[in-house]
Write a protein that holds these residues in place. Structure first.
Motif, PDB file in Angstrom:
ATOM      1  N   LEU A 280     -13.111  -1.398   5.924  1.00  0.00           N
ATOM      2  CA  LEU A 280     -13.286  -2.846   5.844  1.00  0.00           C
ATOM      3  C   LEU A 280     -12.057  -3.569   6.397  1.00  0.00           C
ATOM      4  O   LEU A 280     -12.168  -4.562   7.125  1.00  0.00           O
ATOM      5  CB  LEU A 280     -13.518  -3.240   4.390  1.00  0.00           C
ATOM      6  CG  LEU A 280     -14.315  -4.524   4.115  1.00  0.00           C
ATOM      7  CD1 LEU A 280     -15.755  -4.359   4.558  1.00  0.00           C
ATOM      8  CD2 LEU A 280     -14.260  -4.859   2.631  1.00  0.00           C
ATOM      9  N   SER A 281     -10.877  -3.063   6.064  1.00  0.00           N
ATOM     10  CA  SER A 281      -9.639  -3.671   6.538  1.00  0.00           C
ATOM     11  C   SER A 281      -9.504  -3.554   8.055  1.00  0.00           C
ATOM     12  O   SER A 281      -9.111  -4.513   8.732  1.00  0.00           O
ATOM     13  CB  SER A 281      -8.443  -3.006   5.852  1.00  0.00           C
ATOM     14  OG  SER A 281      -7.223  -3.532   6.316  1.00  0.00           O
ATOM     15  N   SER A 282      -9.836  -2.390   8.605  1.00  0.00           N
ATOM     16  CA  SER A 282      -9.758  -2.201  10.062  1.00  0.00           C
ATOM     17  C   SER A 282     -10.731  -3.130  10.785  1.00  0.00           C
ATOM     18  O   SER A 282     -10.390  -3.723  11.825  1.00  0.00           O
ATOM     19  CB  SER A 282     -10.062  -0.742  10.424  1.00  0.00           C
ATOM     20  OG  SER A 282      -9.128   0.134   9.842  1.00  0.00           O
ATOM     21  N   THR A 283     -11.932  -3.282  10.240  1.00  0.00           N
ATOM     22  CA  THR A 283     -12.914  -4.164  10.860  1.00  0.00           C
ATOM     23  C   THR A 283     -12.481  -5.616  10.762  1.00  0.00           C
ATOM     24  O   THR A 283     -12.700  -6.404  11.697  1.00  0.00           O
ATOM     25  CB  THR A 283     -14.288  -3.971  10.193  1.00  0.00           C
ATOM     26  OG1 THR A 283     -14.618  -2.580  10.155  1.00  0.00           O
ATOM     27  CG2 THR A 283     -15.371  -4.708  10.965  1.00  0.00           C
ATOM     28  N   SER A 284     -11.863  -5.999   9.655  1.00  0.00           N
ATOM     29  CA  SER A 284     -11.355  -7.367   9.498  1.00  0.00           C
ATOM     30  C   SER A 284     -10.291  -7.676  10.546  1.00  0.00           C
ATOM     31  O   SER A 284     -10.252  -8.773  11.114  1.00  0.00           O
ATOM     32  CB  SER A 284     -10.780  -7.565   8.092  1.00  0.00           C
ATOM     33  OG  SER A 284     -11.758  -7.355   7.103  1.00  0.00           O
ATOM     34  N   ARG A 326      -5.624   1.750 -10.022  1.00  0.00           N
ATOM     35  CA  ARG A 326      -6.152   2.782  -9.128  1.00  0.00           C
ATOM     36  C   ARG A 326      -6.119   2.363  -7.653  1.00  0.00           C
ATOM     37  O   ARG A 326      -6.387   3.177  -6.774  1.00  0.00           O
ATOM     38  CB  ARG A 326      -7.585   3.128  -9.524  1.00  0.00           C
ATOM     39  CG  ARG A 326      -8.583   2.025  -9.278  1.00  0.00           C
ATOM     40  CD  ARG A 326      -9.974   2.397  -9.748  1.00  0.00           C
ATOM     41  NE  ARG A 326     -10.023   2.544 -11.200  1.00  0.00           N
ATOM     42  CZ  ARG A 326     -11.144   2.808 -11.874  1.00  0.00           C
ATOM     43  NH1 ARG A 326     -12.277   2.972 -11.217  1.00  0.00           N
ATOM     44  NH2 ARG A 326     -11.126   2.932 -13.186  1.00  0.00           N
ATOM     45  N   THR A 327      -5.836   1.088  -7.371  1.00  0.00           N
ATOM     46  CA  THR A 327      -5.830   0.623  -5.985  1.00  0.00           C
ATOM     47  C   THR A 327      -4.457   0.172  -5.512  1.00  0.00           C
ATOM     48  O   THR A 327      -4.332  -0.379  -4.423  1.00  0.00           O
ATOM     49  CB  THR A 327      -6.805  -0.555  -5.817  1.00  0.00           C
ATOM     50  OG1 THR A 327      -6.390  -1.642  -6.662  1.00  0.00           O
ATOM     51  CG2 THR A 327      -8.218  -0.143  -6.159  1.00  0.00           C
ATOM     52  N   LYS A 328      -3.415   0.415  -6.300  1.00  0.00           N
ATOM     53  CA  LYS A 328      -2.105  -0.096  -5.907  1.00  0.00           C
ATOM     54  C   LYS A 328      -1.567   0.584  -4.656  1.00  0.00           C
ATOM     55  O   LYS A 328      -0.752   0.014  -3.934  1.00  0.00           O
ATOM     56  CB  LYS A 328      -1.112   0.060  -7.056  1.00  0.00           C
ATOM     57  CG  LYS A 328      -0.766   1.505  -7.419  1.00  0.00           C
ATOM     58  CD  LYS A 328       0.241   1.539  -8.560  1.00  0.00           C
ATOM     59  CE  LYS A 328       0.654   2.967  -8.898  1.00  0.00           C
ATOM     60  NZ  LYS A 328       1.632   3.003 -10.004  1.00  0.00           N
ATOM     61  N   HIS A 329      -2.006   1.808  -4.371  1.00  0.00           N
ATOM     62  CA  HIS A 329      -1.514   2.518  -3.190  1.00  0.00           C
ATOM     63  C   HIS A 329      -2.181   2.028  -1.909  1.00  0.00           C
ATOM     64  O   HIS A 329      -1.768   2.403  -0.815  1.00  0.00           O
ATOM     65  CB  HIS A 329      -1.726   4.030  -3.352  1.00  0.00           C
ATOM     66  CG  HIS A 329      -3.152   4.431  -3.534  1.00  0.00           C
ATOM     67  ND1 HIS A 329      -3.866   4.124  -4.662  1.00  0.00           N
ATOM     68  CD2 HIS A 329      -3.995   5.114  -2.722  1.00  0.00           C
ATOM     69  CE1 HIS A 329      -5.094   4.598  -4.552  1.00  0.00           C
ATOM     70  NE2 HIS A 329      -5.201   5.198  -3.379  1.00  0.00           N
ATOM     71  N   ILE A 330      -3.204   1.192  -1.998  1.00  0.00           N
ATOM     72  CA  ILE A 330      -3.827   0.603  -0.815  1.00  0.00           C
ATOM     73  C   ILE A 330      -3.747  -0.920  -0.890  1.00  0.00           C
ATOM     74  O   ILE A 330      -4.583  -1.618  -0.334  1.00  0.00           O
ATOM     75  CB  ILE A 330      -5.301   1.046  -0.664  1.00  0.00           C
ATOM     76  CG1 ILE A 330      -6.117   0.689  -1.905  1.00  0.00           C
ATOM     77  CG2 ILE A 330      -5.411   2.512  -0.368  1.00  0.00           C
ATOM     78  CD1 ILE A 330      -7.613   0.857  -1.708  1.00  0.00           C
ATOM     79  N   GLU A 331      -2.719  -1.445  -1.549  1.00  0.00           N
ATOM     80  CA  GLU A 331      -2.665  -2.877  -1.807  1.00  0.00           C
ATOM     81  C   GLU A 331      -2.555  -3.708  -0.532  1.00  0.00           C
ATOM     82  O   GLU A 331      -3.011  -4.856  -0.501  1.00  0.00           O
ATOM     83  CB  GLU A 331      -1.493  -3.199  -2.726  1.00  0.00           C
ATOM     84  CG  GLU A 331      -0.126  -2.865  -2.165  1.00  0.00           C
ATOM     85  CD  GLU A 331       1.003  -3.285  -3.093  1.00  0.00           C
ATOM     86  OE1 GLU A 331       2.161  -3.088  -2.708  1.00  0.00           O
ATOM     87  OE2 GLU A 331       0.715  -3.808  -4.171  1.00  0.00           O
ATOM     88  N   VAL A 332      -1.975  -3.178   0.543  1.00  0.00           N
ATOM     89  CA  VAL A 332      -1.879  -3.947   1.782  1.00  0.00           C
ATOM     90  C   VAL A 332      -3.275  -4.245   2.324  1.00  0.00           C
ATOM     91  O   VAL A 332      -3.595  -5.380   2.679  1.00  0.00           O
ATOM     92  CB  VAL A 332      -1.041  -3.185   2.828  1.00  0.00           C
ATOM     93  CG1 VAL A 332      -1.064  -3.919   4.168  1.00  0.00           C
ATOM     94  CG2 VAL A 332       0.392  -3.032   2.339  1.00  0.00           C
TER      95      VAL A 332
END
Length: 389
Positions: A280-284, A326-332
């Motif tokens: 989702l982030s790459s597509t954004s 559980r999502t802090k390692h992908i927070e960016v």
């Protein structure tokens, strides 16, 4: 430069010629010509965007003129005919160029006009590739790879001609410019360039057999609403060699596909939600780039882009302001998407897996589903016949 044949001096054969300017045919000549050309365009009123350094736009009272440059190949288009003719005349006076008329062939891509719009294909490129690999008389197949099958790193014996393997796979990469249907299959075989196996080359030959049966297929573009939308998907831990996920994305302007990608993620995802969110982030990010490009081309967007995803947990994570442990390692990635959703610069919507157009970019599919997604990507046979070399 070494002394050319017929002009060499026997008494000074150890000497070389000093060039005061680049000569046509030398390695640096296209770059020198390109540099001079790009410095001349601002004198004609053109501007270039940081989104694409090879794209130039000139704004006039009656519209715009768009110029696309690749080394010494040029495309000029726009909605101001008089201004376009002035630009062509100015370029002809300054450079030794030839006006080839309407666009039919550019960088190996064939462009044909129909009653409904444009069709882009690479039929001649495919024929040349099949001839080079001696696959022109091979039996065709319905899909470019086996359904839901993955290639293993050490599967069987090593292939005896790795140079041929790299050459063919490199040629297939260029073919994905107009053939998103083979993007995932090419992505798979590209991962074994270093030490290809016989099984890997068998997968390459299957792609060529599929191309044999779809030589004249290409992308069709027609008029439609200027609505930017994208589909994002991920195949969680799909690679059996390192358990990384594959990101698939397809961006549409109206009903026309304008960008697509099938790429293995750089890190291992711990859940399907995480893999989908990275996609989702790459597509954004791709949507942000395309929005900048459309603004530069003066294409108005009346509503924010719509991004479709088939994972409800991922969509909920984009709307939830709470940062979970559980999502802090992908927070960016989380903040990158969430910020655009909060500012209403991006609209996230759920789509069922059956209607997920990007599914064809993440895994091998069965024949009926594969053909359905090819239709969704506006891939169909073209009646264009290319003549000449």
């Amino acid at each position: 430069m070494t002394q050319p044949p017929g002009f060499d001096d026997v008494t000074t054969s150890h000497l070389v010629c000093k060039l005061h300017k680049s000569l046509y045919g030398l390695k640096q000549a296209p770059r020198a010509w390109n540099d001079r050309f790009t410095k001349f365009l601002p004198l004609l009123g053109f501007q270039h965007t940081y989104s694409d350094s090879s794209l130039f736009v000139k704004t006039v009272d009656s519209g715009i003129v768009i110029l696309l440059l690749y080394v010494d190949d040029i495309i000029i288009t726009g909605n101001a005919d008089a201004a376009m003719q002035q630009v062509i005349s100015a370029l002809t006076k300054e450079f030794d160029i030839k006006d080839l008329g309407d666009l039919h062939f550019f960088m190996g891509i064939q462009i044909s006009r129909t009653a409904h719009g444009l069709c882009l294909s690479q039929s001649k490129y495919i024929l040349d590739l099949l001839t080079k690999t001696e696959m022109l008389e091979s039996k065709s197949c319905e899909t470019p790879c086996l359904p839901y099958n993955r290639l293993l790193k050490d599967d069987g014996a090593p292939y005896t001609n790795p140079t041929l393997y790299r050459s063919v796979v490199g040629a297939l990469q260029y073919l994905t410019f107009t053939r998103p249907d083979i993007a995932f299959s090419v992505n798979q075989v590209c991962q074994f360039m270093q030490q290809p196996m016989i099984a890997h080359f068998t997968a390459v030959k299957r792609i060529l057999r599929y191309l044999k049966g779809t030589i004249h297929h290409g992308l069709t573009y027609s008029q439609g609403p200027l609505q930017l939308k994208a589909f994002s998907d991920a195949d969680w831990a799909g690679d059996p060699n390192d358990r990384r996920s594959t990101t698939g994305m397809a961006v549409f302007l109206g009903n026309n596909p304008i960008s697509w990608s099938s790429k293995k993620q750089l890190t291992v995802s711990r859940s399907s939600t995480e893999a989908e969110y990275r996609a989702l982030s790459s597509t954004s990010a791709e949507l942000d780039w395309i929005k900048q490009l459309l603004v530069f081309l003066q294409v108005p967007l009346t509503s924010p882009p719509v991004l479709f995803c088939d994972n409800l947990s991922t969509i909920a994570l984009a709307f939830n302001p709470v940062q979970h442990q559980r999502t802090k390692h992908i927070e960016v990635d989380v903040h990158f998407v969430r910020e655009r959703v909060a500012k209403k610069q991006l609209s996230l919507q759920f789509v069922s897996s059956k209607e997920q157009f990007a599914d064809i970019l993440t895994k091998g599919l069965s024949s009926p589903l594969f053909r359905t997604h090819c239709t969704n990507l506006m891939l169909r046979a073209s009646n264009h016949v290319f003549a000449g070399g």
